[in-house]
Scaffold this motif. Structure first.
Motif, PDB file in Angstrom:
ATOM      1  N   PHE A 196       0.833  -1.205   0.000  1.00  0.00           N
ATOM      2  CA  PHE A 196       0.000   0.000   0.000  1.00  0.00           C
ATOM      3  C   PHE A 196       0.868   1.255   0.000  1.00  0.00           C
ATOM      4  O   PHE A 196       0.616   2.197  -0.756  1.00  0.00           O
ATOM      5  CB  PHE A 196      -0.922  -0.001   1.221  1.00  0.00           C
ATOM      6  N   ALA A 197       1.908   1.260   0.822  1.00  0.00           N
ATOM      7  CA  ALA A 197       2.773   2.438   0.931  1.00  0.00           C
ATOM      8  C   ALA A 197       3.406   2.795  -0.408  1.00  0.00           C
ATOM      9  O   ALA A 197       3.468   3.972  -0.786  1.00  0.00           O
ATOM     10  CB  ALA A 197       3.864   2.189   1.982  1.00  0.00           C
ATOM     11  N   PHE A 198       3.863   1.783  -1.141  1.00  0.00           N
ATOM     12  CA  PHE A 198       4.529   2.067  -2.411  1.00  0.00           C
ATOM     13  C   PHE A 198       3.548   2.274  -3.571  1.00  0.00           C
ATOM     14  O   PHE A 198       3.968   2.566  -4.690  1.00  0.00           O
ATOM     15  CB  PHE A 198       5.558   0.988  -2.726  1.00  0.00           C
ATOM     16  N   SER A 199       2.255   2.154  -3.281  1.00  0.00           N
ATOM     17  CA  SER A 199       1.251   2.522  -4.289  1.00  0.00           C
ATOM     18  C   SER A 199       0.874   3.999  -4.179  1.00  0.00           C
ATOM     19  O   SER A 199       0.195   4.538  -5.054  1.00  0.00           O
ATOM     20  CB  SER A 199      -0.009   1.660  -4.114  1.00  0.00           C
ATOM     21  N   LEU A 200       1.327   4.661  -3.107  1.00  0.00           N
ATOM     22  CA  LEU A 200       0.937   6.044  -2.851  1.00  0.00           C
ATOM     23  C   LEU A 200       1.878   7.030  -3.548  1.00  0.00           C
ATOM     24  O   LEU A 200       3.083   6.786  -3.649  1.00  0.00           O
ATOM     25  CB  LEU A 200       0.973   6.328  -1.345  1.00  0.00           C
ATOM     26  N   PRO A 201       1.343   8.167  -3.973  1.00  0.00           N
ATOM     27  CA  PRO A 201       2.221   9.216  -4.517  1.00  0.00           C
ATOM     28  C   PRO A 201       3.001   9.889  -3.389  1.00  0.00           C
ATOM     29  O   PRO A 201       2.599   9.853  -2.217  1.00  0.00           O
ATOM     30  CB  PRO A 201       1.232  10.190  -5.161  1.00  0.00           C
ATOM     31  N   VAL A 202       4.100  10.513  -3.748  1.00  0.00           N
ATOM     32  CA  VAL A 202       4.933  11.201  -2.760  1.00  0.00           C
ATOM     33  C   VAL A 202       4.132  12.266  -2.016  1.00  0.00           C
ATOM     34  O   VAL A 202       4.329  12.485  -0.815  1.00  0.00           O
ATOM     35  CB  VAL A 202       6.164  11.827  -3.448  1.00  0.00           C
ATOM     36  N   SER A 203       3.210  12.914  -2.693  1.00  0.00           N
ATOM     37  CA  SER A 203       2.423  13.992  -2.079  1.00  0.00           C
ATOM     38  C   SER A 203       1.592  13.517  -0.896  1.00  0.00           C
ATOM     39  O   SER A 203       1.191  14.321  -0.054  1.00  0.00           O
ATOM     40  CB  SER A 203       1.505  14.635  -3.126  1.00  0.00           C
ATOM     41  N   SER A 204       1.320  12.207  -0.800  1.00  0.00           N
ATOM     42  CA  SER A 204       0.589  11.670   0.349  1.00  0.00           C
ATOM     43  C   SER A 204       1.497  11.497   1.564  1.00  0.00           C
ATOM     44  O   SER A 204       1.011  11.313   2.683  1.00  0.00           O
ATOM     45  CB  SER A 204      -0.018  10.300   0.007  1.00  0.00           C
ATOM     46  N   LYS A 205       2.800  11.538   1.330  1.00  0.00           N
ATOM     47  CA  LYS A 205       3.756  11.222   2.392  1.00  0.00           C
ATOM     48  C   LYS A 205       4.480  12.438   2.951  1.00  0.00           C
ATOM     49  O   LYS A 205       4.817  12.475   4.139  1.00  0.00           O
ATOM     50  CB  LYS A 205       4.795  10.218   1.852  1.00  0.00           C
ATOM     51  N   ILE A 206       4.749  13.423   2.115  1.00  0.00           N
ATOM     52  CA  ILE A 206       5.577  14.539   2.564  1.00  0.00           C
ATOM     53  C   ILE A 206       5.259  15.790   1.767  1.00  0.00           C
ATOM     54  O   ILE A 206       4.930  15.720   0.574  1.00  0.00           O
ATOM     55  CB  ILE A 206       7.082  14.178   2.418  1.00  0.00           C
ATOM     56  N   ASP A 207       5.317  16.935   2.451  1.00  0.00           N
ATOM     57  CA  ASP A 207       5.275  18.231   1.772  1.00  0.00           C
ATOM     58  C   ASP A 207       6.243  19.161   2.498  1.00  0.00           C
ATOM     59  O   ASP A 207       7.017  18.717   3.352  1.00  0.00           O
ATOM     60  CB  ASP A 207       3.851  18.805   1.698  1.00  0.00           C
TER      61      ASP A 207
END
Length: 307
Positions: A196-207
């Motif tokens: 699931f984590a690697f299906s997410l775009p970077v924008s979901s993880k950090i800004d």
């Protein structure tokens, strides 16, 4: 606790936060036989300062350019983890250096506490000739294979998951918890969570304002607000203070003494002496990490090679 940990490690392992994990495991074992850890969350969801640094390098902009433009200043100012100002200078210098590198060299630099050149310079001339340079270069290429100039931060997180987790974080917790007869399980590393984590775009993880965004937001309704107002704390231990205080005789008169280094024949006496000089200077930088690595190795050497 330091000597208990050094005695338990059966091969050199130089992450000093193992000391804190050992103490935590020992205390936890007084209450439980099985515990959960958060290992994997930072690597999967971008929770480290280096991830914010990588994000800012890729975003660019005035702040990033300004830090890099002052590179000569960061070189001149004293650097130390032991003070707020010195630590900021140290971080700015590493960020500035990273801005000038491509993603592979930047990752390698930010994941290391010493360059390969500096590490090789610590060896005696005889030991240096025996180092398998081609093997080391191939290993470096393999580790960095997932990083590309046109890639995104998820490539950095994948590299962390394949390198930092198995060879540092998980090894550290496994060793220290087993030393205390405690079993630790990391739910963030459930295969379904990893996928699931690697299906997410970077924008979901950090800004620009938040690391590990989706994790923080997901648990916000369940956790007290004060947890979101305090800074992230790692498992660092006060090595510099110890080395300049109660452990100074261990460094100067025993494990890193000129006499022991000369008799051992592995390290270069002048290079080790220079490290000790830096350790006790106004600008120690990250030298304490290298000193700790040497202490771990020397303790292991005395125990297993001379015992």
């Amino acid at each position: 606790h330091i000597f208990e940990v050094l005695d338990y490690i059966d091969e050199p392992f130089a992450d000093s936060s193992a000391l804190a994990v050992y103490i935590l495991s020992k205390r936890t074992r007084e209450k439980a036989t099985v515990a959960l850890s958060g290992d994997g969350a930072d690597e999967l969801f971008a929770g480290y300062n280096k991830h914010m640094g990588e994000f800012q390098v890729r975003q660019g902009g005035f702040k990033a350019e300004a830090v890099t433009g002052l590179n000569l200043l960061w070189e001149m100012l004293p650097k130390s983890r032991n003070s707020f100002f010195g630590n900021k200078v140290r971080q700015f210098q590493r960020f500035s250096r990273g801005m000038l590198n491509g993603p592979k060299d930047r990752y390698w630099d930010w994941a290391s506490f010493a360059s390969e050149k500096d590490a090789r310079a610590l060896l005696s001339p005889l030991a240096r000739r025996k180092v398998g340079k081609k093997l080391a270069e191939k290993r470096r290429r393999d580790i960095l294979a997932d990083l590309h100039a046109d890639g995104d931060l998820n490539e950095v997180l994948l590299t962390d998951t394949k390198l930092v987790l198995p060879y540092d974080m998980l090894t550290k917790v496994d060793l220290m918890s087993m030393a205390c007869s405690l079993e630790v399980r990391p739910p963030f590393l459930d295969p379904n969570v990893v996928r699931f984590a690697f299906s997410l775009p970077v924008s979901s993880k950090i800004d620009a304002n938040m690391k590990k965004k989706i994790v923080q937001d997901a648990f916000r309704p369940m956790l007290p607000e004060e947890l979101y107002k305090r800074p992230k704390h790692g498992f660092e231990v006060p090595l510099l203070k110890w080395f300049r205080g109660e452990l100074r005789p261990l460094i100067e008169d025993d494990l890193l003494s000129d006499a022991f280094i000369e008799a051992q024949g592995v390290f270069d006496v002048q290079a080790i002496r220079a490290l000790k000089t830096q350790l006790f200077s106004r600008s120690p930088g990250d030298v304490h990490a290298r000193i700790w690595a040497l202490i771990v190795f020397q303790w292991w050497w005395k125990r297993h090679m001379m015992g």
